[in-house]
Scaffold this active site. Structure first.
Site, PDB file in Angstrom:
ATOM      1  N   HIS A 562       0.811  -1.169  -0.113  1.00 49.09           N
ATOM      2  CA  HIS A 562       0.023  -0.269   0.051  1.00 49.09           C
ATOM      3  C   HIS A 562       0.850   1.278   0.045  1.00 49.09           C
ATOM      4  O   HIS A 562       0.909   2.132   1.102  1.00 49.09           O
ATOM      5  CB  HIS A 562      -0.740   0.062   1.424  1.00 49.09           C
ATOM      6  CG  HIS A 562      -2.066  -1.103   1.370  1.00 49.09           C
ATOM      7  ND1 HIS A 562      -2.653  -1.461   2.454  1.00 49.09           N
ATOM      8  CD2 HIS A 562      -2.485  -2.055   0.410  1.00 49.09           C
ATOM      9  CE1 HIS A 562      -3.315  -2.455   2.039  1.00 49.09           C
ATOM     10  NE2 HIS A 562      -3.319  -2.658   0.787  1.00 49.09           N
ATOM     11  N   HIS A 605      -7.539  -0.672   3.189  1.00 50.42           N
ATOM     12  CA  HIS A 605      -6.936  -1.181   1.903  1.00 50.42           C
ATOM     13  C   HIS A 605      -7.290   0.045   1.085  1.00 50.42           C
ATOM     14  O   HIS A 605      -8.248   0.565   1.059  1.00 50.42           O
ATOM     15  CB  HIS A 605      -7.602  -2.365   1.688  1.00 50.42           C
ATOM     16  CG  HIS A 605      -7.318  -3.524   2.454  1.00 50.42           C
ATOM     17  ND1 HIS A 605      -6.539  -4.540   2.116  1.00 50.42           N
ATOM     18  CD2 HIS A 605      -7.545  -3.807   3.972  1.00 50.42           C
ATOM     19  CE1 HIS A 605      -6.514  -5.526   3.190  1.00 50.42           C
ATOM     20  NE2 HIS A 605      -7.050  -5.051   4.174  1.00 50.42           N
TER      21      HIS A 605
END
Length: 629
Positions: A562, A605
């Site tokens: 990420h 996320h």
């Protein structure tokens, strides 16, 4: 685990322009490519495809999208949720490795990023979480009007086609009761639930409840510091992966004003002076007028992701002056923040094999059982192959992780802001000022009971992965050569990615608390029903020894894939790279639209946020430049 929805970088060569048509899947092909477009979009991942789709809705403009990767072949390793995490075509990955991680074990980490049309949405774990309202309110507080949760929610909704495809008994047992008013019902991206859940998810939720972690009915309504069954980016109808290519590109390839070219890698943005009078502190304002051999009349949009976009800016003359001098490139705009402020969710897996006899898990999906599951999936779109690797997750607050949370906050607050920033260019006064404000907000967020500090991801076999959600460490990205394809090497060989995991020991301290939390979790009545058997190094002795656990973290820490923050949306004096319209400072028509613009990483996320960011900025293209956001 989840592979971030990040975006690939691309190049147009002289040979590219000699081609009269670019082949596309399903027999489609663009018209002959023009030498000039209104808009050029660099990157065909999540953000690039959203922006390309939305801009080309206006038939009076021409749009070119360039992508380094090729189209995937829709193989089951990509499309079937039950195969997530079991490998994919290596051609779909950039195959990046990080710099050696000096604050861990001095070893590099593998770093998957999508090198394919659709970017990392082709590879990720499908988990669709937005984070909390506080995540985005923090963006606004940092000097970005128009980017609070309230401002972004309409674009989360616009991107989404949500289906609560759950029977009443399952919905009750797993606490799946979505607030439909917070979801989109007609957007391009299908989001829903699998038609199969492993029973272990119920044990996980029960165990969390025993530890006083509430269970959320809807994890995407603005609160996230709870346990949950997260929805997935899957088609509710055919139970297959829904990625940005299928959501935003395939259905609009026949637009005559939208040209798409795969297999193209951009290595430089073409920039020239746009004004006759200097504008402090940037000097003469610059204008992007294209990429190699293709020009544009309106804007260049960088959507190459948090790793490639800053490197591309640097070799184009936009970035920290010392780095530009080392690269021997002409400085267009001195922007200290380009490539700095890198943030990521780092994670460590703890392994507690479930040994109760007769338990069905992904380990059973072999031989005849797998063949039967494949037949069921292909025939009915039901069964275990509809279930992704991860659905059961939790985002416990710091208060839930440690009893002495207030003293922990005080300890974190005792260090100087610049103490753990990257040396050299990473400690420019603007970056120190920006991180000082970020740190203040991070400490406020960690003090709240309703904001997650850590993520716990639970699979069906007994893996409980702890992932830091509010890192204090900051890394960097920088180009190593003015020619990103120098010496006939791959583009990634000429970019240095250094996340600097646990450069600030605060992050490892929170991961340690997460691993201790896992020990408490597996000892709850709900989880003990699964007869968890700790696998080394998760024996009782190690689990009670902080020194041993820190060593385990240093050896086993990896990325949740990420990356963000490297082209941050912040005021210039706080190390910002783009303004609230995502226009690069010192330019009048060069935007960055990808996870790099996130000033602070959300506890979520990232794919849902990237879709929303791209939808929101697409609206800005229609506004006159003097209209405030």
């Amino acid at each position: 685990m989840d592979f971030s929805a990040c975006l690939a970088i691309i190049l147009v060569s002289a040979f590219f322009l000699s081609v009269h048509a670019i082949p596309l899947p399903c027999g489609n092909a663009t018209e002959s490519l023009y030498s000039m477009y209104d808009y050029i979009i660099v990157g065909g991942g999540v953000a690039g495809l959203v922006v390309g789709n939305r801009l080309s809705e206006n038939s009076s403009v021409t749009v070119l999208v360039l992508e380094a990767g090729e189209f995937d072949n829709s193989e089951e390793r990509v499309t079937v949720p039950g195969f997530v995490g079991q490998g994919y075509n290596p051609a779909y990955d950039w195959n990046i490795t990080t710099a050696p991680q000096q604050f861990l074990d001095n070893n590099s980490r593998f770093y998957c990023q999508g090198h394919v049309v659709g970017g990392s949405s082709i590879l990720n774990g499908l988990v669709t979480t937005r984070g909390s309202s506080a995540d985005y309110d923090a963006w606004a507080t940092l000097g970005n009007p128009g980017w609070s949760w309230r401002d972004l929610l309409p674009y989360f909704i616009k991107s989404e086609n949500f289906t609560a495809n759950i029977g009443p008994d399952t919905a009750s047992a797993l606490h799946i009761q979505p607030e439909i008013s917070k979801h989109g019902l007609s957007g391009p991206l299908q989001v829903g639930y699998p038609r199969f859940f492993y029973n272990q998810s119920r044990n996980f939720l029960q165990g969390l409840s025993e530890l006083d972690i509430p269970i959320l009915d809807d994890p995407n309504a603005g609160v996230s510091a709870r346990g949950m069954i997260a929805p997935s980016s899957i088609s509710a109808g055919n139970q297959s992966r829904m990625d940005s290519r299928r959501a935003y590109l395939d259905g609009v390839l026949n637009r005559p004003n939208l040209h798409f070219a795969s297999g193209q890698t951009v290595t430089r943005i073409l920039i020239r002076t746009a004004s006759n009078h200097p504008v402090p502190p940037f000097g003469y304002i610059k204008r992007a007028y294209g990429v190699e051999n293709v020009t544009c009349t309106r804007e260049v949009v960088l959507a190459a992701g948090a790793i490639f976009s800053p490197a591309l800016l640097q070799v184009s003359g936009i970035g920290p002056a010392p780095i530009l001098r080392e690269l021997n490139v002409t400085m267009q705009v001195d922007l200290p923040g380009v490539g700095q402020n890198l943030q990521d969710h780092a994670m460590v897996g703890a392994f507690y094999d479930y040994t109760i006899p007769g338990l069905f898990s992904t380990r059973n999906l072999t031989g005849d059982v797998l063949q039967s599951a494949q037949e069921e999936y292909r025939t009915n779109r039901t069964g275990p192959l509809t279930a992704p690797l991860i659905s059961a997750v939790a985002f416990p607050s710091l208060r839930s992780l440690v009893s002495n949370w207030s003293s922990v906050i005080e300890t974190f607050n005792s260090t100087t802001p610049e103490q753990y920033l990257p040396p050299g260019t990473g400690r420019h006064p603007h970056l120190v000022a920006g991180f000082t404000q970020q740190r203040s907000l991070l400490l406020q967020l960690l003090s709240r009971y309703d904001v997650g500090a850590l993520e716990i991801l639970a699979d069906s076999i007994g893996t409980l992965t702890a992932a830091i959600q509010r890192p204090f460490s900051r890394g960097s990205v920088r180009a190593l050569s003015a020619d990103l394809l120098a010496n006939n090497t791959t583009l990634t060989s000429n970019i240095r990615l250094d996340p600097r995991y646990c450069a600030n020991p605060t992050d490892c301290s929170i991961l340690l608390a997460g691993l201790r939390f896992n020990t408490r979790l597996v000892n709850t009545t709900g989880m003990q029903q699964l007869l968890p058997s700790p696998s080394p190094p998760w024996d009782a002795a190690t689990s009670q020894n902080d020194t041993a656990l820190i060593e385990v973290i240093h050896r086993n820490l990896v990325t949740e894939f990420h990356p963000c923050g490297t082209t941050a949306m912040l005021p210039f004096e706080l190390g910002g790279v783009v303004d609230p319209r995502l226009v690069v400072y010192g330019t009048n028509n060069l935007r960055v639209v990808d996870a790099g613009i996130m000033p602070i990483i959300p506890a979520a996320h990232l794919q849902a946020a990237v879709y929303a960011v791209a939808e929101k900025v697409s609206f800005y293209f229609s506004l006159p430049k003097d209209i405030p956001v």
